[in-house]
Design an enzyme around this catalytic site. Structure first.
Site: not given
Ligand code: ADP
Ligand code: MG
Length: 389
Positions: A109, A197
Site C-alpha cells: 500500500y 493512493e
C-alpha cells in the site's frame, strides 16, 4: 474532483509509474476485441465507478479467454455495484477497464496526501496492501509508516529508500521502488493532487513493481490549470444537485438529514449545522451562496434545496456583510414563486439591509416563520419539521 481508475492509470503512465496495459470499454464486444489486442491473457475486467472496495463487491473479475472477458464485461455493464464505499444504493457501472492480469507475489500500500496537521505532503506506506487497508489502519496502525516531505527539497532518494526498506523490498526492487515513489511524488505535485493512493502496489512474480489500482483526488481550486484533468470529470458519478450548484458557482453539500440550509460563508454553514444538531435536528444539505451572490444565484440556490426530496424543512440563515439581506429575500421569494414551497421555511436574517429584507418577506404572502438569532431559528425549524412529520 475524482477520476476513474483507467483515467488515473493514464496519468500515472505519463509520469513513468508502471501500470498494466489496459483499455476502457463500453460494451462486451469491444471488451473482447481489446482483450485480444492487449495480449494472451489472462485479463482482469474491472468496473469503473468512483468508489473502492470493488474487488469484494464483485467488480473485479479474472478472465482466462477473450470470450470470458466479453461475458464478464457484458454482465458488469449496467449492473448496480454495491461496495462498502458506495452505500446501500450502490452505483451503476457504465464503463469497464479490461487490463492484463499479472502474477502477484505481494500486495503493498502506498499513498500520498496533504497532512493538515504538519501542513506537508506525506507518504503513507504499508506491507498490508490489498483490499483491507481501512482495517489495518483501525486494528494495527503500527503497520502503516508515514514520511513527511519537505516542500522545498521534495521527496528525497533517501526517504524513498527508507520507505522501500520498511516495505521489505530488497536488491533491484529497492531501486525500482525509489523510482516509483519519486514519480508518484512528481505526479502529485504536477497535478495539484489532494490524494494519490495506490492500493495495491504489487511486486510481481517476475520481480517488477506495478500500480494495480489508483485513486486520485484533485484540488478543485487548481483545476483551471489542468484542463485535461478537468475533461475527465464524469458527471454520472456526481450528485446532480452538486453539479447544478457548481454550475452557478455555489457550494452545495448533500447530507443525510431532512433540514435544508441556505447560508452564506463556510463558517456560518458549520455553525448552522451544529446548532441544528444541538436542537435535535439533522441537516439534509447546506448551500453556501457565498459573499456577493446575485438574485439569480440565490434563486437557483433555493431551487436546488427545494428539489431535494429529503428536505422536510428549510432554514435560511444569512448574515449580510457583503451579501445584502434584501437580495436574499428577493431570491427566496422568486424561487418560491417559480417552484412553490411545500415545507416549513424559517428565515433568520441579520446585517446589511436587514429591515428591507424582512419587509420584503413579510409582504410576499409566503408562509415564512421569522427567527431572531441562530438558536431561535434552529429551534423553530426543528420543531416545525417534527410537527409536520
Ligand atoms: P478495489 O480496491 O476497488 O477492490 P482493485 O483494483 O484494488 O479494486 O482490485 C482488487 C484486487 O484485485 C487487487 O487487490 C488485486 O489483488 C486484484 N487485481 C486488480 N487488478 C489486477 C490485475 N490487473 N491483475 C491481477 N490482479 C488484479
Ligand atoms: Mg484497490
Amino acid at each position: 474532483m475524482n477520476v476513474h481508475e483507467y483515467q488515473a492509470k493514464a496519468i500515472l503512465r505519463k509520469f513513468g509509474v508502471p501500470v498494466p496495459d489496459g483499455h476502457v470499454c463500453y460494451n462486451g464486444a469491444s471488451a473482447r476485441e481489446w482483450a485480444k489486442r492487449l495480449g494472451e491473457g489472462p485479463w482482469v475486467v474491472k468496473a469503473q465507478i468512483h468508489a473502492g472496495g470493488r474487488g469484494k463487491g464483485g467488480g473485479v473479475k479474472l478472465a482466462r479467454t477473450s470470450s470470458e472477458v466479453q461475458m464478464i464485461a457484458r454482465d458488469m455493464l449496467g449492473m448496480t455495484l454495491r461496495t462498502h464505499q458506495t452505500g446501500p444504493e450502490g452505483k451503476v457501472v457504465h464503463r469497464v477497464l479490461v487490463e492484463n492480469g499479472c502474477n502477484i507475489a505481494n500486495e503493498l500500500y502506498v499513498s500520498l496526501l496533504v497532512d493538515r496537521g504538519s501542513s506537508r505532503v506525506t507518504v503513507m506506506a504499508s506491507t498490508e496492501g490489498g483490499m483491507d487497508i481501512e482495517e489495518v489502519a483501525a486494528n494495527t496502525p503500527e503497520k502503516i509508516i508515514t514520511e513527511a516531505v519537505d516542500p522545498l527539497v521534495g521527496l528525497t532518494p533517501f526517504q524513498c529508500r527508507k520507505i522501500a526498506f520498511s516495505l521489505g523490498l530488497k536488491g533491484k526492487l529497492t531501486n525500482k521502488a525509489v523510482k516509483v515513489l519519486s514519480n508518484l511524488y512528481t505526479t502529485f505535485i504536477a497535478c495539484d493532487c489532494s490524494l494519490l493512493e495506490i492500493n495495491p502496489l504489487v511486486v510481481t512474480a517476475e520481480g517488477d513493481l506495478l500500480a494495480l489500482d489508483a485513486k486520485f483526488g484533485f484540488d478543485d481550486n487548481a483545476l483551471f490549470r489542468h484542463l485535461q484533468i478537468g475533461d475527465m470529470r464524469d458527471f454520472d458519478e456526481e450528485d446532480p444537485n452538486e453539479i447544478e450548484a457548481s454550475q452557478h458557482d455555489l457550494s452545495y453539500i448533500s447530507l443525510n438529514g431532512n433540514i435544508g440550509c441556505l447560508v452564506n460563508g463556510a463558517g456560518l454553514a458549520m455553525a448552522t449545522m451544529d446548532i441544528i444538531k444541538h436542537y435535535g435536528g439533522d441537516p439534509a444539505n447546506f448551500l453556501d451562496v457565498g459573499g456577493g451572490a446575485t438574485i439569480e444565484r440565490v434563486t437557483e440556490a433555493f431551487k436546488i434545496i427545494l428539489s431535494d426530496k429529503n428536505v422536510k424543512g428549510i432554514l435560511v440563515n444569512i448574515f449580510g456583510g457583503i451579501m445584502k439581506c434584501d437580495v436574499i429575500a428577493t431570491g427566496v421569494i422568486e424561487a418560491a414563486r417559480q417552484v412553490g414551497i411545500q415545507v416549513p421555511l424559517v428565515v433568520r436574517l441579520e446585517g446589511t439591509n436587514v429591515e428591507l429584507g424582512k419587509k420584503l418577506l413579510a409582504e410576499s404572502g409566503l408562509n415564512i416563520v421569522a427567527a431572531d438569532g441562530m438558536a431561535d431559528g434552529a429551534q423553530k425549524i426543528v420543531a416545525a419539521v417534527a410537527a409536520a412529520a
